[in-house]
Design an enzyme around this catalytic site. Structure first.
Site, PDB file in Angstrom:
ATOM      1  N   THR A   1       1.016  -1.309   0.119  1.00 38.13           N
ATOM      2  CA  THR A   1       0.095   0.067   0.063  1.00 38.13           C
ATOM      3  C   THR A   1       0.763   1.426   0.002  1.00 38.13           C
ATOM      4  O   THR A   1       0.537   2.404  -0.841  1.00 38.13           O
ATOM      5  CB  THR A   1      -0.989   0.082   1.065  1.00 38.13           C
ATOM      6  OG1 THR A   1      -1.417  -1.273   1.160  1.00 38.13           O
ATOM      7  CG2 THR A   1      -2.038   1.102   1.088  1.00 38.13           C
TER       8      THR A   1
ATOM      9  N   TYR B   1     -13.512  -4.196   1.391  1.00 38.88           N
ATOM     10  CA  TYR B   1     -14.675  -3.891   1.086  1.00 38.88           C
ATOM     11  C   TYR B   1     -15.575  -5.133   1.020  1.00 38.88           C
ATOM     12  O   TYR B   1     -16.751  -4.740   1.465  1.00 38.88           O
ATOM     13  CB  TYR B   1     -14.482  -3.341  -0.323  1.00 38.88           C
ATOM     14  CG  TYR B   1     -15.880  -2.588  -0.811  1.00 38.88           C
ATOM     15  CD1 TYR B   1     -16.269  -1.408  -0.286  1.00 38.88           C
ATOM     16  CD2 TYR B   1     -16.593  -3.122  -1.596  1.00 38.88           C
ATOM     17  CE1 TYR B   1     -17.275  -0.923  -0.678  1.00 38.88           C
ATOM     18  CE2 TYR B   1     -17.723  -2.513  -2.081  1.00 38.88           C
ATOM     19  CZ  TYR B   1     -18.143  -1.156  -1.434  1.00 38.88           C
ATOM     20  OH  TYR B   1     -19.189  -0.605  -1.655  1.00 38.88           O
TER      21      TYR B   1
ATOM     22  N   TYR C   1      -1.656 -10.386   5.503  1.00 33.64           N
ATOM     23  CA  TYR C   1      -1.367  -9.053   5.771  1.00 33.64           C
ATOM     24  C   TYR C   1      -2.834  -8.673   6.431  1.00 33.64           C
ATOM     25  O   TYR C   1      -3.737  -8.726   5.736  1.00 33.64           O
ATOM     26  CB  TYR C   1      -1.143  -8.038   4.691  1.00 33.64           C
ATOM     27  CG  TYR C   1      -1.148  -6.643   4.860  1.00 33.64           C
ATOM     28  CD1 TYR C   1      -0.910  -6.059   6.157  1.00 33.64           C
ATOM     29  CD2 TYR C   1      -1.031  -5.793   3.662  1.00 33.64           C
ATOM     30  CE1 TYR C   1      -0.776  -4.789   6.482  1.00 33.64           C
ATOM     31  CE2 TYR C   1      -1.132  -4.454   3.954  1.00 33.64           C
ATOM     32  CZ  TYR C   1      -0.932  -3.873   5.345  1.00 33.64           C
ATOM     33  OH  TYR C   1      -0.744  -2.428   5.357  1.00 33.64           O
TER      34      TYR C   1
ATOM     35  N   ARG D   1      -8.158  -0.527   6.941  1.00 34.34           N
ATOM     36  CA  ARG D   1      -8.153  -0.464   5.483  1.00 34.34           C
ATOM     37  C   ARG D   1      -9.167  -1.380   4.814  1.00 34.34           C
ATOM     38  O   ARG D   1      -9.911  -0.876   3.658  1.00 34.34           O
ATOM     39  CB  ARG D   1      -6.827  -0.584   4.705  1.00 34.34           C
ATOM     40  CG  ARG D   1      -5.870   0.731   4.962  1.00 34.34           C
ATOM     41  CD  ARG D   1      -4.597   0.218   4.184  1.00 34.34           C
ATOM     42  NE  ARG D   1      -3.538   1.567   3.985  1.00 34.34           N
ATOM     43  CZ  ARG D   1      -3.678   2.360   3.535  1.00 34.34           C
ATOM     44  NH1 ARG D   1      -4.633   2.777   2.462  1.00 34.34           N
ATOM     45  NH2 ARG D   1      -2.773   3.572   3.647  1.00 34.34           N
TER      46      ARG D   1
ATOM     47  N   LYS E   1       1.875 -10.101   8.517  1.00 31.68           N
ATOM     48  CA  LYS E   1       2.022  -8.797   8.903  1.00 31.68           C
ATOM     49  C   LYS E   1       0.718  -8.085   9.711  1.00 31.68           C
ATOM     50  O   LYS E   1      -0.379  -8.132   9.095  1.00 31.68           O
ATOM     51  CB  LYS E   1       2.242  -7.740   7.579  1.00 31.68           C
ATOM     52  CG  LYS E   1       2.596  -6.326   7.793  1.00 31.68           C
ATOM     53  CD  LYS E   1       2.595  -5.532   6.500  1.00 31.68           C
ATOM     54  CE  LYS E   1       2.774  -4.061   6.988  1.00 31.68           C
ATOM     55  NZ  LYS E   1       2.510  -3.197   5.710  1.00 31.68           N
TER      56      LYS E   1
ATOM     57  N   ILE F   1       7.494  -4.472   9.289  1.00 28.40           N
ATOM     58  CA  ILE F   1       7.309  -4.154   7.851  1.00 28.40           C
ATOM     59  C   ILE F   1       7.125  -2.561   7.896  1.00 28.40           C
ATOM     60  O   ILE F   1       5.820  -2.205   8.297  1.00 28.40           O
ATOM     61  CB  ILE F   1       6.275  -4.675   6.814  1.00 28.40           C
ATOM     62  CG1 ILE F   1       6.839  -6.280   6.720  1.00 28.40           C
ATOM     63  CG2 ILE F   1       6.365  -4.041   5.630  1.00 28.40           C
ATOM     64  CD1 ILE F   1       5.867  -7.066   5.924  1.00 28.40           C
TER      65      ILE F   1
END
Length: 291
Positions: free
Chosen positions: A45, A108, A134, A139, A162, A204
């Site tokens: 991202t 989403y 992840y 998000r 992550k 990260i």
């Protein structure tokens, strides 16, 4: 999986004034971050992957492979909310020289835990290289529960996660029950040290783009068992960290990189450049770090 212990730099994608990929600046960034990076994370991202075309992604990945002066491991971002499309991308991507892929939990759609599990199982079954999960609920709109992570950890091709939930209790549960060789990586710079302290393996990082040496020192102090000095290094960035995300990532960190003359602060829409107020605050905080 010790190659992924320490600091993975979530590389930004530098742009020219015309918003083309700036490969000269990207080479400068690779050389700069190599001072403290243990591996590179390409087109996550922070690399503005949603606004990078498929052709640009191929060129960027190849460029990183060709300009990796320390031959650091490479993690490449392949994720999304359309499972079958991700499988096609994996099949079509030249993953030679890539050590793992980083795949974000579906955004989403807000799938169930079973949906998240089946999504990642298909990816892990299809990928010719290991998969790092992840989890970033802020998000994606949904959290991947510790139980789902641990269930996926049993898959031979899923090597780590992550974790960007900001939920330390969830991270502790993963750390307690994860397989011996499973990687627990912080996705939040400010939680790097707490994640190390509970048995995690590193971070990260966004701020390792401009400040790779600070993260190298944090890792070295942790390895020496000196958490006090590791904390002192992390504290150097604690005031700046919030400004990095105030107007969206990577707006803040790109502006800091511009102060270091590594790349322009430009981003692609729908992101907008840093406001004058944010620039002013970052300038002040940056000068404090330099002292």
């Amino acid at each position: 999986m010790k190659k992924f212990h320490g600091t993975g730099v979530a590389l930004v994608t530098p742009f020219t004034e015309s918003l083309e990929v700036d490969y000269k600046a990207l080479k400068k960034l690779l050389n700069h971050t190599a001072k403290g990076a243990d591996y590179y994370v390409v087109l996550g991202t922070t690399g503005e992957s949603p606004t990078i075309s498929s052709e640009e992604k191929k060129k960027i990945l190849q460029f990183v492979k060709d300009n990796n002066s320390k031959n650091l491991p490479i993690v490449y971002g392949i994720g999304g909310n359309h499972t079958e499309e991700i499988l096609e991308i994996i099949h079509e991507t030249d993953l030679k020289g890539v050590d793992a892929i980083l795949s974000v939990s579906p955004y989403y759609n807000k799938p169930s835990q079973e949906g998240i599990y089946q999504h990642f199982k298909k990816i892990a079954d299809a990928s010719p290289v290991p998969v790092i999960l992840y989890n970033i609920p802020g998000r994606t709109g949904s959290n991947m529960a510790a139980e789902t992570t641990l269930r996926l950890a049993a898959h031979k091709n899923v090597i780590g996660i992550k974790e960007s939930s900001g939920n330390l209790e969830q991270c502790i549960k993963i750390a307690k029950y994860m397989p011996k060789d499973f990687l627990l990586l912080s996705g939040d710079d400010m939680l790097a040290l707490p994640i190390y302290s509970i048995g995690g393996h590193g971070v990260i990082s966004v701020l390792a783009n401009p400040f790779p040496v600070i993260f190298r020192k944090i890792k070295e102090f942790v390895q020496a068992g000196n958490y006090t000095k590791a904390a002192q290094e992390l504290y150097k960035l604690s005031d700046l960290n919030g400004a990095m995300y105030e107007e969206g990532n990577p707006i803040g960190v790109k502006y800091v990189l511009s102060l270091l003359d590594i790349c322009t602060p430009l981003v692609r829409l729908p992101h907008a450049p840093a406001s004058e107020g944010l620039k002013k605050r970052i300038n002040t905080l940056f000068e404090q770090i330099k002292k």
